[in-house]
Write an enzyme that holds these catalytic residues in place. Structure first.
Site, mmCIF file in Angstrom:
data_model
loop_
_atom_site.group_PDB
_atom_site.id
_atom_site.type_symbol
_atom_site.label_atom_id
_atom_site.label_comp_id
_atom_site.label_asym_id
_atom_site.label_seq_id
_atom_site.Cartn_x
_atom_site.Cartn_y
_atom_site.Cartn_z
ATOM 1 N N CYS A 4 0.835 -1.205 0.000
ATOM 2 C CA CYS A 4 0.000 0.000 0.000
ATOM 3 C C CYS A 4 0.872 1.260 0.000
ATOM 4 C CB CYS A 4 -0.920 -0.003 1.220
ATOM 5 S SG CYS A 4 -1.811 1.548 1.413
ATOM 6 N N ASP A 30 -1.555 16.055 -1.979
ATOM 7 C CA ASP A 30 -1.742 15.105 -3.081
ATOM 8 C C ASP A 30 -0.678 15.375 -4.149
ATOM 9 O OD1 ASP A 30 -4.436 13.303 -4.144
ATOM 10 O OD2 ASP A 30 -2.910 13.895 -5.618
ATOM 11 N N ASN A 86 -13.648 8.695 -1.873
ATOM 12 C CA ASN A 86 -14.030 7.719 -2.885
ATOM 13 C C ASN A 86 -14.031 6.333 -2.243
ATOM 14 O OD1 ASN A 86 -14.235 9.647 -4.953
ATOM 15 N ND2 ASN A 86 -12.022 9.592 -5.286
ATOM 16 N N THR A 94 -8.487 4.770 -6.203
ATOM 17 C CA THR A 94 -7.313 4.122 -6.808
ATOM 18 C C THR A 94 -6.346 3.608 -5.765
ATOM 19 O OG1 THR A 94 -6.182 6.255 -6.992
ATOM 20 C CG2 THR A 94 -7.448 5.515 -8.915
ATOM 21 N N HIS A 97 -6.615 2.430 0.597
ATOM 22 C CA HIS A 97 -6.362 2.801 1.998
ATOM 23 C C HIS A 97 -7.254 4.014 2.236
ATOM 24 C CE1 HIS A 97 -3.254 3.325 5.433
ATOM 25 N NE2 HIS A 97 -4.174 4.275 5.608
ATOM 26 N N HIS A 99 -9.050 7.314 2.714
ATOM 27 C CA HIS A 99 -8.490 8.664 2.729
ATOM 28 C C HIS A 99 -9.571 9.685 2.438
ATOM 29 C CE1 HIS A 99 -7.955 6.883 -1.277
ATOM 30 N NE2 HIS A 99 -8.150 8.091 -1.784
ATOM 31 N N HIS A 101 -10.070 13.269 0.707
ATOM 32 C CA HIS A 101 -9.523 14.357 -0.099
ATOM 33 C C HIS A 101 -10.011 15.677 0.503
ATOM 34 C CE1 HIS A 101 -8.255 12.008 -3.737
ATOM 35 N NE2 HIS A 101 -9.182 11.172 -3.292
HETATM 36 P P1 AMP Z 1 -8.330 8.043 -4.913
HETATM 37 O O1 AMP Z 1 -8.299 8.049 -6.419
HETATM 38 O O2 AMP Z 1 -9.580 8.597 -4.303
HETATM 39 O O3 AMP Z 1 -7.995 6.665 -4.380
HETATM 40 O O4 AMP Z 1 -7.190 9.030 -4.451
HETATM 41 C C1 AMP Z 1 -5.855 8.650 -4.423
HETATM 42 C C2 AMP Z 1 -5.049 9.919 -4.484
HETATM 43 O O5 AMP Z 1 -3.739 9.610 -4.073
HETATM 44 C C3 AMP Z 1 -4.956 10.531 -5.886
HETATM 45 O O6 AMP Z 1 -5.502 11.856 -5.871
HETATM 46 C C4 AMP Z 1 -3.459 10.533 -6.164
HETATM 47 O O7 AMP Z 1 -3.027 11.681 -6.859
HETATM 48 C C5 AMP Z 1 -2.866 10.464 -4.765
HETATM 49 N N1 AMP Z 1 -1.535 9.889 -4.668
HETATM 50 C C6 AMP Z 1 -1.109 8.723 -5.212
HETATM 51 N N2 AMP Z 1 0.178 8.517 -4.892
HETATM 52 C C7 AMP Z 1 0.568 9.560 -4.123
HETATM 53 C C8 AMP Z 1 1.787 9.930 -3.481
HETATM 54 N N3 AMP Z 1 2.901 9.172 -3.560
HETATM 55 N N4 AMP Z 1 1.827 11.091 -2.772
HETATM 56 C C9 AMP Z 1 0.734 11.870 -2.686
HETATM 57 N N5 AMP Z 1 -0.449 11.573 -3.261
HETATM 58 C C10 AMP Z 1 -0.536 10.437 -3.978
#
Ligand code: AMP
Length: 112
Positions: A4, A30, A86, A94, A97, A99, A101
């Protein structure tokens, strides 16, 4: 969880732009912002969606929301902001874990 990306960020194995951290949660920027201010608030415990909430996780999430509310002005979000969670792939999740936003820093339009 081993694979993860957010667990790796929490463990310090992958760099992130941290804005707040305590024993239970981490807030960081992000990497691919969709608003002028785009932060992610993650519980340190790994689970994917609110379907996996138990009492302890719900309490942590409640404290996370309180933190966001109290810290928002110092994040440049004093004009208002949007919280998005989401839940599952069809909703655009995506990273599996949980989260939150945190979006703002500019006027936001509404869409699906
Ligand atoms: P979600 O699509 O709702 O699962 O949001 C996942 C978010 O994680 C997306 O907005 C990505 O841009 C962000 N993300 C993925 N990898 C990283 C990272 N290494 N550092 C900061 N944000 C990330």
């Amino acid at each position: 969880m081993q694979d993860c990306i957010f667990c790796k960020i929490i463990a310090g194995e992958i760099p992130s732009s941290k804005v707040y951290e305590d024993d239970e949660i981490l807030i960081f920027r992000d990497i691919d912002p969709i608003a002028r201010v785009h932060l992610l608030c993650v519980p340190k415990e790994h689970y994917k969606t609110v379907a996996e909430l138990n009492a302890a996780r719900a309490e942590t999430l409640g404290r996370a929301l309180q933190k966001i509310g109290s810290f928002a002005p110092s994040f440049g979000l004093d004009g208002g902001y949007r919280l998005v969670m989401n839940q599952g792939e069809a909703a655009g999740q995506t990273v599996p874990h949980l989260h939150i936003h945190i979006l703002g820093g500019e006027p936001l339009s509404w869409g699906k």
